[in-house]
Structures are given as C-alpha cells and as structure tokens.
Scaffold this motif. Structure first.
Motif, PDB file in Angstrom:
ATOM      1  N   VAL A   1     -22.522 108.742 105.115  1.00  0.00           N
ATOM      2  CA  VAL A   1     -23.563 107.844 104.626  1.00  0.00           C
ATOM      3  C   VAL A   1     -24.147 108.441 103.346  1.00  0.00           C
ATOM      4  CG1 VAL A   1     -25.736 106.702 105.157  1.00  0.00           C
ATOM      5  CG2 VAL A   1     -24.103 107.199 106.995  1.00  0.00           C
ATOM      6  N   MET A   2     -24.169 107.644 102.289  1.00  0.00           N
ATOM      7  CA  MET A   2     -24.743 108.078 101.019  1.00  0.00           C
ATOM      8  C   MET A   2     -25.846 107.108 100.621  1.00  0.00           C
ATOM      9  SD  MET A   2     -21.211 109.010  98.945  1.00  0.00           S
ATOM     10  CE  MET A   2     -22.111 109.271  97.417  1.00  0.00           C
ATOM     11  N   LEU A   3     -27.008 107.628 100.306  1.00  0.00           N
ATOM     12  CA  LEU A   3     -28.102 106.829  99.761  1.00  0.00           C
ATOM     13  C   LEU A   3     -28.233 107.164  98.280  1.00  0.00           C
ATOM     14  CD1 LEU A   3     -30.878 107.135 102.509  1.00  0.00           C
ATOM     15  CD2 LEU A   3     -28.939 105.560 102.393  1.00  0.00           C
ATOM     16  N   ALA A   4     -28.275 106.139  97.453  1.00  0.00           N
ATOM     17  CA  ALA A   4     -28.385 106.326  95.999  1.00  0.00           C
ATOM     18  C   ALA A   4     -29.632 105.605  95.505  1.00  0.00           C
ATOM     19  CB  ALA A   4     -27.145 105.784  95.296  1.00  0.00           C
ATOM     20  N   HIS A   5     -30.524 106.358  94.887  1.00  0.00           N
ATOM     21  CA  HIS A   5     -31.759 105.801  94.337  1.00  0.00           C
ATOM     22  C   HIS A   5     -31.734 105.926  92.814  1.00  0.00           C
ATOM     23  CE1 HIS A   5     -32.980 106.573  98.532  1.00  0.00           C
ATOM     24  NE2 HIS A   5     -33.861 105.605  98.344  1.00  0.00           N
ATOM     25  N   GLY A   6     -32.107 104.836  92.146  1.00  0.00           N
ATOM     26  CA  GLY A   6     -32.173 104.862  90.686  1.00  0.00           C
ATOM     27  C   GLY A   6     -30.888 104.416  90.015  1.00  0.00           C
ATOM     28  N   LEU A   7     -30.168 103.505  90.643  1.00  0.00           N
ATOM     29  CA  LEU A   7     -28.932 102.989  90.048  1.00  0.00           C
ATOM     30  C   LEU A   7     -29.244 102.052  88.885  1.00  0.00           C
ATOM     31  CD1 LEU A   7     -26.924 102.113  93.284  1.00  0.00           C
ATOM     32  CD2 LEU A   7     -26.352 103.922  91.649  1.00  0.00           C
ATOM     33  N   ARG A   8     -28.307 102.011  87.960  1.00  0.00           N
ATOM     34  CA  ARG A   8     -28.352 101.037  86.869  1.00  0.00           C
ATOM     35  C   ARG A   8     -27.063 100.236  86.928  1.00  0.00           C
ATOM     36  NH1 ARG A   8     -29.978 105.252  82.020  1.00  0.00           N
ATOM     37  NH2 ARG A   8     -31.870 106.116  83.000  1.00  0.00           N
ATOM     38  N   ASN A   9     -27.138  99.127  87.598  1.00  0.00           N
ATOM     39  CA  ASN A   9     -25.947  98.306  87.772  1.00  0.00           C
ATOM     40  C   ASN A   9     -25.831  97.306  86.627  1.00  0.00           C
ATOM     41  OD1 ASN A   9     -23.606  97.459  88.984  1.00  0.00           O
ATOM     42  ND2 ASN A   9     -24.585  96.456  90.717  1.00  0.00           N
ATOM     43  N   GLY A  10     -24.760  96.558  86.617  1.00  0.00           N
ATOM     44  CA  GLY A  10     -24.548  95.561  85.578  1.00  0.00           C
ATOM     45  C   GLY A  10     -23.142  95.017  85.683  1.00  0.00           C
ATOM     46  N   PRO A  11     -22.764  94.115  84.786  1.00  0.00           N
ATOM     47  CA  PRO A  11     -21.419  93.529  84.847  1.00  0.00           C
ATOM     48  C   PRO A  11     -20.346  94.587  84.604  1.00  0.00           C
ATOM     49  CG  PRO A  11     -22.865  92.297  83.356  1.00  0.00           C
ATOM     50  CD  PRO A  11     -23.569  93.568  83.678  1.00  0.00           C
ATOM     51  N   THR A  12     -19.155  94.311  85.121  1.00  0.00           N
ATOM     52  CA  THR A  12     -17.990  95.153  84.845  1.00  0.00           C
ATOM     53  C   THR A  12     -17.870  95.402  83.350  1.00  0.00           C
ATOM     54  OG1 THR A  12     -16.806  94.312  86.780  1.00  0.00           O
ATOM     55  CG2 THR A  12     -15.463  95.242  85.003  1.00  0.00           C
ATOM     56  N   ASP A  13     -17.581  96.656  82.992  1.00  0.00           N
ATOM     57  CA  ASP A  13     -17.387  96.991  81.583  1.00  0.00           C
ATOM     58  C   ASP A  13     -16.045  97.698  81.411  1.00  0.00           C
ATOM     59  OD1 ASP A  13     -17.840  99.574  82.520  1.00  0.00           O
ATOM     60  OD2 ASP A  13     -19.858  99.722  81.683  1.00  0.00           O
ATOM     61  N   ASP A  14     -15.754  98.131  80.201  1.00  0.00           N
ATOM     62  CA  ASP A  14     -14.452  98.757  79.939  1.00  0.00           C
ATOM     63  C   ASP A  14     -14.247 100.011  80.769  1.00  0.00           C
ATOM     64  OD1 ASP A  14     -13.792  96.792  78.148  1.00  0.00           O
ATOM     65  OD2 ASP A  14     -14.335  97.954  76.360  1.00  0.00           O
ATOM     66  N   ARG A  15     -15.318 100.737  81.020  1.00  0.00           N
ATOM     67  CA  ARG A  15     -15.204 101.981  81.797  1.00  0.00           C
ATOM     68  C   ARG A  15     -14.795 101.684  83.236  1.00  0.00           C
ATOM     69  NH1 ARG A  15     -20.468 105.523  81.519  1.00  0.00           N
ATOM     70  NH2 ARG A  15     -21.253 103.390  81.736  1.00  0.00           N
ATOM     71  N   THR A  16     -15.500 100.770  83.895  1.00  0.00           N
ATOM     72  CA  THR A  16     -15.156 100.485  85.291  1.00  0.00           C
ATOM     73  C   THR A  16     -13.842  99.704  85.384  1.00  0.00           C
ATOM     74  OG1 THR A  16     -16.493  98.451  85.405  1.00  0.00           O
ATOM     75  CG2 THR A  16     -17.582 100.520  85.962  1.00  0.00           C
ATOM     76  N   ARG A  17     -13.552  98.932  84.357  1.00  0.00           N
ATOM     77  CA  ARG A  17     -12.264  98.227  84.326  1.00  0.00           C
ATOM     78  C   ARG A  17     -11.107  99.227  84.312  1.00  0.00           C
ATOM     79  NH1 ARG A  17     -13.606  95.128  80.375  1.00  0.00           N
ATOM     80  NH2 ARG A  17     -14.502  93.523  81.718  1.00  0.00           N
ATOM     81  N   ALA A  18     -11.273 100.316  83.596  1.00  0.00           N
ATOM     82  CA  ALA A  18     -10.247 101.363  83.560  1.00  0.00           C
ATOM     83  C   ALA A  18     -10.131 102.052  84.918  1.00  0.00           C
ATOM     84  CB  ALA A  18     -10.569 102.378  82.466  1.00  0.00           C
ATOM     85  N   TRP A  19     -11.260 102.257  85.607  1.00  0.00           N
ATOM     86  CA  TRP A  19     -11.211 102.853  86.943  1.00  0.00           C
ATOM     87  C   TRP A  19     -10.426 101.958  87.893  1.00  0.00           C
ATOM     88  CZ3 TRP A  19     -17.200 103.902  87.447  1.00  0.00           C
ATOM     89  CH2 TRP A  19     -17.551 104.934  86.567  1.00  0.00           C
ATOM     90  N   LEU A  20     -10.696 100.669  87.835  1.00  0.00           N
ATOM     91  CA  LEU A  20      -9.991  99.733  88.710  1.00  0.00           C
ATOM     92  C   LEU A  20      -8.494  99.723  88.427  1.00  0.00           C
ATOM     93  CD1 LEU A  20     -12.466  96.701  88.584  1.00  0.00           C
ATOM     94  CD2 LEU A  20     -12.140  98.273  90.505  1.00  0.00           C
ATOM     95  N   ALA A  21      -8.139  99.772  87.160  1.00  0.00           N
ATOM     96  CA  ALA A  21      -6.715  99.767  86.795  1.00  0.00           C
ATOM     97  C   ALA A  21      -6.019 101.015  87.310  1.00  0.00           C
ATOM     98  CB  ALA A  21      -6.575  99.663  85.275  1.00  0.00           C
ATOM     99  N   GLU A  22      -6.682 102.160  87.214  1.00  0.00           N
ATOM    100  CA  GLU A  22      -6.097 103.409  87.718  1.00  0.00           C
ATOM    101  C   GLU A  22      -5.892 103.339  89.220  1.00  0.00           C
ATOM    102  OE1 GLU A  22      -7.132 108.203  87.933  1.00  0.00           O
ATOM    103  OE2 GLU A  22      -8.462 106.836  86.855  1.00  0.00           O
ATOM    104  N   ALA A  23      -6.900 102.833  89.944  1.00  0.00           N
ATOM    105  CA  ALA A  23      -6.784 102.735  91.400  1.00  0.00           C
ATOM    106  C   ALA A  23      -5.706 101.728  91.797  1.00  0.00           C
ATOM    107  CB  ALA A  23      -8.128 102.335  92.006  1.00  0.00           C
ATOM    108  N   SER A  24      -5.565 100.662  91.027  1.00  0.00           N
ATOM    109  CA  SER A  24      -4.574  99.641  91.346  1.00  0.00           C
ATOM    110  C   SER A  24      -3.150 100.174  91.268  1.00  0.00           C
ATOM    111  CB  SER A  24      -4.723  98.444  90.396  1.00  0.00           C
ATOM    112  OG  SER A  24      -5.961  97.783  90.602  1.00  0.00           O
ATOM    113  N   ALA A  25      -2.973 101.251  90.501  1.00  0.00           N
ATOM    114  CA  ALA A  25      -1.646 101.851  90.354  1.00  0.00           C
ATOM    115  C   ALA A  25      -1.314 102.834  91.479  1.00  0.00           C
ATOM    116  CB  ALA A  25      -1.540 102.554  89.007  1.00  0.00           C
ATOM    117  N   CYS A  26      -2.276 103.114  92.358  1.00  0.00           N
ATOM    118  CA  CYS A  26      -2.045 104.074  93.433  1.00  0.00           C
ATOM    119  C   CYS A  26      -1.126 103.484  94.497  1.00  0.00           C
ATOM    120  CB  CYS A  26      -3.369 104.471  94.087  1.00  0.00           C
ATOM    121  SG  CYS A  26      -4.477 105.431  93.038  1.00  0.00           S
ATOM    122  N   GLU A  27      -0.344 104.345  95.093  1.00  0.00           N
ATOM    123  CA  GLU A  27       0.524 103.925  96.190  1.00  0.00           C
ATOM    124  C   GLU A  27      -0.319 103.642  97.430  1.00  0.00           C
ATOM    125  OE1 GLU A  27       4.345 105.647  98.772  1.00  0.00           O
ATOM    126  OE2 GLU A  27       3.645 106.694  96.970  1.00  0.00           O
TER     127      GLU A  27
END
Length: 214
Positions: A22-48
């Motif tokens: 269990v992780m509690l995170a206080h003080g997040l700054r969320n927002g729409p998908t950006d180039d940084r998170t888009r790159a994270w998703l692409a990397e994960a999508s390539a995983c077996e």
C-alpha cells in the motif's frame, strides 16, 4: 489510514501467498498524458507478457468462483490492450509499472475514501455502484465504510474513487501472488515512487506491506 488498512483472514485462507504493498502519495500534480508518460507506456508495451504471474491471478479468481475469462484480473485485461491506453499522467505511471512486472495495481483518489481500505469476502449486501453490479456472497472485494471500491479483487474500480486530473492525494494498491517474490514487489513500489516523484517533485510517499513483509 495507512495503519488501518487490512486484509481479512478469509481472503488469506484463499491465497496465503497474497500480499499488498500500500502506497499513499500526497501532493501529486496530475494532468493529461504528455510525451514523458507516453514514452513510459510505449516502453512497457514492448515488454514480454509474463504469463505465469497472470495465471496465478486467474487461479485466485477461480478460488472464489469468478470466471477469469469473463471478468479478467486487471493486469490480464491491461496486457490485452496493447499499445497501452493513455489516461492521465498518474494512471499512465502505475499502468507502466503494472505491465512491466505483471502486477495488478489499483490507484484511487484518497480524498474520496470514507474510512480505511480493506480487502474482504463480500456478504453480498454491500453498497455498490449500479454500473458494477452487486457483489456476490464470498466474492473478494476492496471496500471502505461507504461500500465497494473494487469488485472481484482487482477487476474493476468504482467511479467514486477514480483518479482524475484534479487528484492530489492518492492510494496505490500493488497486489502480489507467487511466483512474484516479495523483493520484486518492493522493487516495483520503488519504481512507481520514482515515476511519481518525477511527475510531482516534492510528492510525499509512505508505504506498508499488508499483511506483514514476510
């Protein structure tokens, strides 16, 4: 809330190897998908796809009477949606870690919780959102004082506690079964914390493994 989160003994009787970071995170700054998170998703999508870990979750679903081919464990459903969908930055971050480690992860708005989270076997009369339907007696659910927060262990979360772009405080539930080791669970938590810190400098994260960190 952290010290009050619990996993009921009836759930552990089904799967004694279960643990949740269990992780509690206080003080997040969320927002729409950006180039940084888009790159994270692409990397994960390539995983077996790590079928052995996903199969463990299918077995866990069958243990309480669910049919995993109809209501799939979250990580199974996610790995079938390649390339990974863009939701928002915080959801993108935990979906990235979920797929990389074949680890179900739930992320919810902490400020919308009423009382502590707990994982229990349903009585069948818990309050649930209409879109999710009523849990069946014996079904494994996450809940708080207001009712169901996630049906069928990690199948589907309610809208009430959904992470939005306005979320600033969140709870993350990283759920482990064997063959995932406790060490990998902890490593996944560190990786998620690093991504959240990159998105939200100054975010405050506390964590605990339930039940105890064996």
């Amino acid at each position: 809330m952290l010290d009050d989160i619990r996993v009921d003994d009836a759930v552990l009787a089904l799967r004694p190897d279960f643990a949740v970071l269990v992780m509690l995170a206080h003080g997040l700054r969320n927002g729409p998908t950006d180039d940084r998170t888009r790159a994270w998703l692409a990397e994960a999508s390539a995983c077996e796809v790590q079928a052995d870990k996903i199969d463990a979750w299918k077995d866990a679903y069958r243990a309480f009477g669910a049919k995993p081919q109809r209501t799939r464990p979250s990580v199974d459903a996610l790995t079938r949606r390649m390339p990974l969908p863009e939701i928002n930055r915080v959801v993108d971050a935990y979906n990235t870690i979920s797929v990389k480690h074949a680890l179900p992860i739930g992320g919810e708005d902490l400020d919308r919780y009423q009382g502590p989270a707990r994982l229990v076997r349903a009585t069948g009369d818990e309050h649930s959102e209409e879109a999710l339907g009523q849990p069946e007696p014996g079904e494994v659910i996450w809940r708080d004082d207001a009712g169901v927060t996630c049906r069928r262990w990690n199948w589907r979360q309610v809208a009430r506690t959904r992470l939005t772009e306005e979320t600033t405080n969140a709870i993350f539930l990283l759920e482990r079964l064997e063959p995932m080791s406790m060490e990998e669970l902890q490593q996944a938590g560190k990786e998620l914390a690093a991504l959240l810190a990159e998105l939200s400098p100054g975010v405050r994260i506390t964590s605990r493994i339930v039940p105890g960190g064996k």
